[in-house]
Design an enzyme around this catalytic site. Structure first.
Site, PDB file in Angstrom:
ATOM      1  N   GLY A  45       0.840  -1.191   0.000  1.00 40.03           N
ATOM      2  CA  GLY A  45       0.000   0.000   0.000  1.00 40.03           C
ATOM      3  C   GLY A  45       0.872   1.235   0.000  1.00 40.03           C
ATOM      4  CD  GLN A  50       3.295   5.853   2.784  1.00 36.77           C
ATOM      5  OE1 GLN A  50       2.353   5.284   2.255  1.00 36.77           O
ATOM      6  NE2 GLN A  50       4.285   5.198   3.368  1.00 36.77           N
ATOM      7  CB  CYS A 105       5.121   2.339   7.525  1.00 34.23           C
ATOM      8  SG  CYS A 105       4.616   3.822   6.638  1.00 34.23           S
ATOM      9  CG  LEU A 106       6.688   1.128   1.492  1.00 34.17           C
ATOM     10  CD1 LEU A 106       6.155   1.390   0.094  1.00 34.17           C
ATOM     11  CD2 LEU A 106       7.807   0.092   1.457  1.00 34.17           C
ATOM     12  CG  HIS A 147      -0.632   1.049   7.307  1.00 34.15           C
ATOM     13  ND1 HIS A 147       0.297   0.667   8.247  1.00 34.15           N
ATOM     14  CD2 HIS A 147       0.014   1.911   6.481  1.00 34.15           C
ATOM     15  CE1 HIS A 147       1.445   1.294   7.999  1.00 34.15           C
ATOM     16  NE2 HIS A 147       1.309   2.044   6.940  1.00 34.15           N
ATOM     17  CD  GLU A 148      -1.089   2.357   2.722  1.00 32.92           C
ATOM     18  OE1 GLU A 148      -0.727   3.544   2.599  1.00 32.92           O
ATOM     19  OE2 GLU A 148      -0.308   1.453   3.060  1.00 32.92           O
ATOM     20  CG  HIS A 151       0.027   6.732   5.486  1.00 26.57           C
ATOM     21  ND1 HIS A 151       1.122   7.288   6.110  1.00 26.57           N
ATOM     22  CD2 HIS A 151       0.335   5.427   5.302  1.00 26.57           C
ATOM     23  CE1 HIS A 151       2.041   6.354   6.291  1.00 26.57           C
ATOM     24  NE2 HIS A 151       1.587   5.207   5.818  1.00 26.57           N
TER      25      HIS A 151
HETATM   26 ZN    ZN Z   1       2.548   3.380   5.871  1.00 28.11          ZN
END
Ligand code: ZN
Length: 196
Positions: A45, A50, A105-106, A147-148, A151
């Protein structure tokens, strides 16, 4: 085009992201770039903040989870090829029992923690053609969407862990801010330290 992924500590990750008008410039291109960026980093995701854009857009592709041998055949089939773009999403309901899952998380490389979330969600969103949907998801698909979605609300998974665990990862988070972490994908760090 692969975009740099914004690292922990950048203020864009803390903004309440704004709704996207239908005539938003280069939206299709932005979405395509986000998919390329996510796949390049082996993510499941990615949310627009991000990649430095505080807009209500995120993408999900849970296919990498579908070879998890611990899951049932049915779950694996659901995860395989689940690829969706969520625009102007609104979480309508989160329900069912809370369950823990080791999240990453990226934007926060090399940090993983168990996060507890409700098992089922009802979410309203627009797809890439601005068609409105209201869908119910559960399990890992719901988890990735939650999770997304966080963000675009300016929330990170590290906000949802105990204060003791927050203490334990403090140094790691500091290192990410300073650019001392080097994942195999391109990142933009919040306050990179030069030299040494
Ligand atoms: Zn994340």
């Amino acid at each position: 085009m692969i975009l740099p992924i914004v690292g922990y500590g950048d203020p864009v990750l803390r903004k309440l992201a704004e709704e996207i008008p239908q005539d938003y410039p280069n939206l299709k291109e932005t979405v395509a770039n986000m998919y390329e960026t996510m796949y390049n980093a082996y993510g499941v995701g990615l949310a627009a903040p991000q990649v430095g854009m505080a807009i209500r857009l995120f993408i999900v592709d849970t296919t990498p989870f579908s070879d998890d041998e611990d899951l049932s055949k049915e779950e694996r089939e659901q995860l395989n090829g689940f690829k969706k773009t969520f625009i102007n999403a609104k979480m309508l309901k989160e329900e069912g029992e809370e369950w823990g899952f080791n999240e990453g998380c990226l934007s926060i490389p090399e940090v993983r923690e168990d996060v507890y979330r409700n098992e089922r969600i009802t979410i309203e969103y627009y797809d890439e053609d601005f068609k409105k949907h209201t869908d119910v998801y559960d399990g890992l698909i719901a988890r990735v969407i939650q999770h997304e979605y966080d963000h675009i609300e300016g929330i990170l998974f590290t906000d949802k862990i105990s204060s003791l665990k927050k203490q334990l990862i403090k140094k790691k988070l500091q290192n990410i801010m300073e650019g001392k972490t080097r994942p195999d994908y391109k990142m933009k760090f919040a306050s990179p330290k030069k030299g040494r």
